[in-house]
Design a protein around this motif. Structure first.
Motif, PDB file in Angstrom:
ATOM      1  N   LEU A 103       1.732   1.853  -0.594  1.00  0.00           N
ATOM      2  CA  LEU A 103       1.880   0.611  -1.345  1.00  0.00           C
ATOM      3  C   LEU A 103       1.445   0.936  -2.774  1.00  0.00           C
ATOM      4  CD1 LEU A 103      -0.136  -1.439   1.237  1.00  0.00           C
ATOM      5  CD2 LEU A 103       2.117  -2.211   0.512  1.00  0.00           C
ATOM      6  N   ILE A 104       2.251   0.561  -3.752  1.00  0.00           N
ATOM      7  CA  ILE A 104       1.883   0.857  -5.136  1.00  0.00           C
ATOM      8  C   ILE A 104       1.861  -0.415  -5.955  1.00  0.00           C
ATOM      9  CG2 ILE A 104       2.505   2.105  -7.229  1.00  0.00           C
ATOM     10  CD1 ILE A 104       3.698   4.257  -5.605  1.00  0.00           C
ATOM     11  N   CYS A 105       0.753  -0.638  -6.635  1.00  0.00           N
ATOM     12  CA  CYS A 105       0.630  -1.828  -7.478  1.00  0.00           C
ATOM     13  C   CYS A 105       1.351  -1.591  -8.789  1.00  0.00           C
ATOM     14  CB  CYS A 105      -0.832  -2.165  -7.731  1.00  0.00           C
ATOM     15  SG  CYS A 105      -1.007  -3.642  -8.752  1.00  0.00           S
ATOM     16  N   THR A 106       2.281  -2.485  -9.099  1.00  0.00           N
ATOM     17  CA  THR A 106       3.059  -2.315 -10.327  1.00  0.00           C
ATOM     18  C   THR A 106       2.255  -2.749 -11.550  1.00  0.00           C
ATOM     19  OG1 THR A 106       4.036  -4.487  -9.929  1.00  0.00           O
ATOM     20  CG2 THR A 106       5.300  -2.591  -9.223  1.00  0.00           C
ATOM     21  N   TYR A 128      -2.235  -5.920   3.864  1.00  0.00           N
ATOM     22  CA  TYR A 128      -3.031  -5.355   2.775  1.00  0.00           C
ATOM     23  C   TYR A 128      -3.189  -6.336   1.622  1.00  0.00           C
ATOM     24  CZ  TYR A 128      -2.801  -0.915   5.148  1.00  0.00           C
ATOM     25  OH  TYR A 128      -2.936   0.082   6.072  1.00  0.00           O
ATOM     26  N   PHE A 161      -1.030  -7.793  -0.167  1.00  0.00           N
ATOM     27  CA  PHE A 161      -0.212  -7.223  -1.221  1.00  0.00           C
ATOM     28  C   PHE A 161       1.001  -8.125  -1.431  1.00  0.00           C
ATOM     29  CE2 PHE A 161       2.341  -3.787  -3.083  1.00  0.00           C
ATOM     30  CZ  PHE A 161       1.369  -3.036  -3.739  1.00  0.00           C
ATOM     31  N   SER A 162       1.326  -8.440  -2.674  1.00  0.00           N
ATOM     32  CA  SER A 162       2.515  -9.257  -2.951  1.00  0.00           C
ATOM     33  C   SER A 162       3.706  -8.348  -3.187  1.00  0.00           C
ATOM     34  CB  SER A 162       2.297 -10.118  -4.193  1.00  0.00           C
ATOM     35  OG  SER A 162       1.054 -10.774  -4.115  1.00  0.00           O
ATOM     36  N   LEU A 163       4.564  -8.276  -2.203  1.00  0.00           N
ATOM     37  CA  LEU A 163       5.683  -7.336  -2.235  1.00  0.00           C
ATOM     38  C   LEU A 163       6.730  -7.750  -3.263  1.00  0.00           C
ATOM     39  CD1 LEU A 163       6.814  -4.823  -0.888  1.00  0.00           C
ATOM     40  CD2 LEU A 163       7.898  -6.288   0.807  1.00  0.00           C
ATOM     41  N   GLU A 164       7.098  -6.801  -4.088  1.00  0.00           N
ATOM     42  CA  GLU A 164       8.161  -7.048  -5.064  1.00  0.00           C
ATOM     43  C   GLU A 164       9.433  -6.296  -4.686  1.00  0.00           C
ATOM     44  OE1 GLU A 164       6.337  -5.703  -8.631  1.00  0.00           O
ATOM     45  OE2 GLU A 164       5.314  -7.605  -9.025  1.00  0.00           O
ATOM     46  N   SER A 165       9.261  -5.057  -4.315  1.00  0.00           N
ATOM     47  CA  SER A 165      10.432  -4.257  -3.954  1.00  0.00           C
ATOM     48  C   SER A 165       9.982  -3.076  -3.116  1.00  0.00           C
ATOM     49  CB  SER A 165      11.125  -3.753  -5.218  1.00  0.00           C
ATOM     50  OG  SER A 165      10.267  -2.870  -5.911  1.00  0.00           O
ATOM     51  N   VAL A 215      11.221   1.069  -1.492  1.00  0.00           N
ATOM     52  CA  VAL A 215      12.116   2.209  -1.400  1.00  0.00           C
ATOM     53  C   VAL A 215      11.875   2.839  -0.053  1.00  0.00           C
ATOM     54  CG1 VAL A 215      12.542   4.535  -2.215  1.00  0.00           C
ATOM     55  CG2 VAL A 215      12.098   2.730  -3.857  1.00  0.00           C
ATOM     56  N   GLU A 262      -2.588   3.868   0.837  1.00  0.00           N
ATOM     57  CA  GLU A 262      -1.846   4.515   1.909  1.00  0.00           C
ATOM     58  C   GLU A 262      -1.932   3.693   3.183  1.00  0.00           C
ATOM     59  OE1 GLU A 262      -3.209   8.471   2.466  1.00  0.00           O
ATOM     60  OE2 GLU A 262      -2.452   9.124   0.516  1.00  0.00           O
ATOM     61  N   PHE A 263      -0.890   3.768   3.969  1.00  0.00           N
ATOM     62  CA  PHE A 263      -0.961   3.114   5.266  1.00  0.00           C
ATOM     63  C   PHE A 263      -0.156   3.890   6.302  1.00  0.00           C
ATOM     64  CE2 PHE A 263       3.275   1.400   5.785  1.00  0.00           C
ATOM     65  CZ  PHE A 263       3.755   1.345   4.490  1.00  0.00           C
ATOM     66  N   THR A 283       8.032   3.434   0.257  1.00  0.00           N
ATOM     67  CA  THR A 283       7.087   2.975  -0.750  1.00  0.00           C
ATOM     68  C   THR A 283       7.324   1.498  -1.022  1.00  0.00           C
ATOM     69  OG1 THR A 283       7.237   5.160  -1.764  1.00  0.00           O
ATOM     70  CG2 THR A 283       6.141   3.451  -3.024  1.00  0.00           C
ATOM     71  N   LEU A 284       6.248   0.731  -0.964  1.00  0.00           N
ATOM     72  CA  LEU A 284       6.335  -0.699  -1.243  1.00  0.00           C
ATOM     73  C   LEU A 284       5.712  -0.966  -2.605  1.00  0.00           C
ATOM     74  CD1 LEU A 284       5.187  -2.077   2.240  1.00  0.00           C
ATOM     75  CD2 LEU A 284       7.499  -1.591   1.440  1.00  0.00           C
ATOM     76  N   PHE A 285       6.454  -1.651  -3.456  1.00  0.00           N
ATOM     77  CA  PHE A 285       5.935  -1.975  -4.780  1.00  0.00           C
ATOM     78  C   PHE A 285       5.590  -3.461  -4.857  1.00  0.00           C
ATOM     79  CE2 PHE A 285       8.699   1.686  -5.354  1.00  0.00           C
ATOM     80  CZ  PHE A 285       7.912   2.521  -6.155  1.00  0.00           C
ATOM     81  N   GLY A 286       4.503  -3.764  -5.532  1.00  0.00           N
ATOM     82  CA  GLY A 286       4.119  -5.158  -5.677  1.00  0.00           C
ATOM     83  C   GLY A 286       2.778  -5.265  -6.369  1.00  0.00           C
ATOM     84  N   ASN A 287       2.054  -6.355  -6.097  1.00  0.00           N
ATOM     85  CA  ASN A 287       0.742  -6.513  -6.720  1.00  0.00           C
ATOM     86  C   ASN A 287      -0.354  -6.443  -5.678  1.00  0.00           C
ATOM     87  OD1 ASN A 287       1.588  -6.715  -9.350  1.00  0.00           O
ATOM     88  ND2 ASN A 287       1.945  -8.920  -9.194  1.00  0.00           N
ATOM     89  N   CYS A 288      -1.415  -5.721  -6.028  1.00  0.00           N
ATOM     90  CA  CYS A 288      -2.466  -5.470  -5.053  1.00  0.00           C
ATOM     91  C   CYS A 288      -3.450  -6.614  -4.971  1.00  0.00           C
ATOM     92  CB  CYS A 288      -3.188  -4.168  -5.379  1.00  0.00           C
ATOM     93  SG  CYS A 288      -4.149  -4.222  -6.904  1.00  0.00           S
ATOM     94  N   ASN A 289      -3.400  -7.546  -5.958  1.00  0.00           N
ATOM     95  CA  ASN A 289      -4.274  -8.709  -5.951  1.00  0.00           C
ATOM     96  C   ASN A 289      -5.757  -8.353  -5.926  1.00  0.00           C
ATOM     97  OD1 ASN A 289      -2.052 -10.527  -5.883  1.00  0.00           O
ATOM     98  ND2 ASN A 289      -1.820 -10.103  -3.704  1.00  0.00           N
TER      99      ASN A 289
END
Lengths: 149, 149
Positions: A96-99, B123, B125-129, B131, A106-107, A133-139
């Motif tokens: 998971l990557i915070c944009t 997690y 996490f707010s998912l945006e996109s 891959v 990692e998960f 890979t999941l992109f979003g905000n980690c809050n």
DNA sequence: TTCCTTGCAAACGTTTTGCATCGGT
DNA sequence: ACCGATGCAAAACGTTTGCAAGGAA
């Protein structure tokens, strides 16, 4: 302590891969092991090595990274950047990557692994590996430092 | 024909994105639309444009690709290569890539989408996109041409 | 002593940028 | 006429390579 990450172990891993046991390779391996969840670019490694008093050329770092990857000791990731991020090789896992802050989490998820197999079969595909890979905000609270590099 | 991909539509899409309707941008958009499942590098686009009599500078192609991506009309992929591969933006989908011949297969799987949401929630996490790319062998007969570029 | 490894600098391939010119609106 | 879009060449960037010197076996 029956640690798996003694210097002895590293020596054996390198030998097994047909690589000479050099200072550079040991130091780099140790950095990966010191923070198993961290992701390192060649550049970042150079800085960290410099901080601990080791001056190793970038070319060497790239060469070592390639060799460690071929020896299956580390793993190369091409996320969205222009730089490759390396991490120590673990069992299958994804990211998971915070944009906002660039934080990488990692998960591991077994449902995901199974689903991948199902999809591959559907397309008569022999699965070797995958990237998810999941992109979003980690809050997170400390998600203020923009792009920690 | 109630096609969604008339030149009119493209003009509107560009305008909506605040981009002038120029020859380069239209031609590039049309290439993407002509083969919606194809993946194009900047280089490949330059060649294809040249083949159809359009000489557009690489710099312009990169600029247009960046703009079309920001306008959400195309999508950038960083697979394992050093080159980025662009494709026209569609609903969520992912890729199977043959490590022998380089062939790229697209697929959509709703279970996967759901699973991603579940993992993200886990997690906080707010998912945006996302891959997801599966690497392996496509087992096609014509999987002999090594790395079609 | 042998051959692998390293450092440095130069080469490389992809992508970006500066600047003068061109072209939509 | 205005301001964004383009072409060209040069720069930037991450990564790789050639070669001579150094180091592990």
């Amino acid at each position: 302590m029956t640690s798996q990450n003694t210097k002895e172990d590293n020596i054996n891993k390198l030998k097994k891969a047909g690589l000479k046991v050099t200072r550079s390779r040991c130091k780099i391996l140790e950095i990966f092991q010191s923070s198993p969840d961290e992701h390192y670019t060649a550049d970042k490694l150079k800085d960290m090595l410099a901080d601990s008093g080791e001056t190793i050329g970038l070319a060497t770092i790239y060469r070592v990274l390639t060799q460690l990857e071929m020896a299956d000791l580390i793993q190369k990731n091409n996320f969205d950047d222009n730089q490759s991020a390396y991490e120590i090789k673990k069992s299958h896992h994804d990211h998971l990557i915070c944009t906002k802050c660039g934080n990488i989490i990692e998960f591991v998820n077994s449902d995901l692994e199974n689903l991948q197999e199902r999809i591959s079969k559907e397309y008569n595909f022999s699965l070797e590996s995958h990237v998810m890979t999941l992109f979003g905000n980690c809050n997170n609270e400390n998600c203020k430092h923009l792009k920690n590099k």
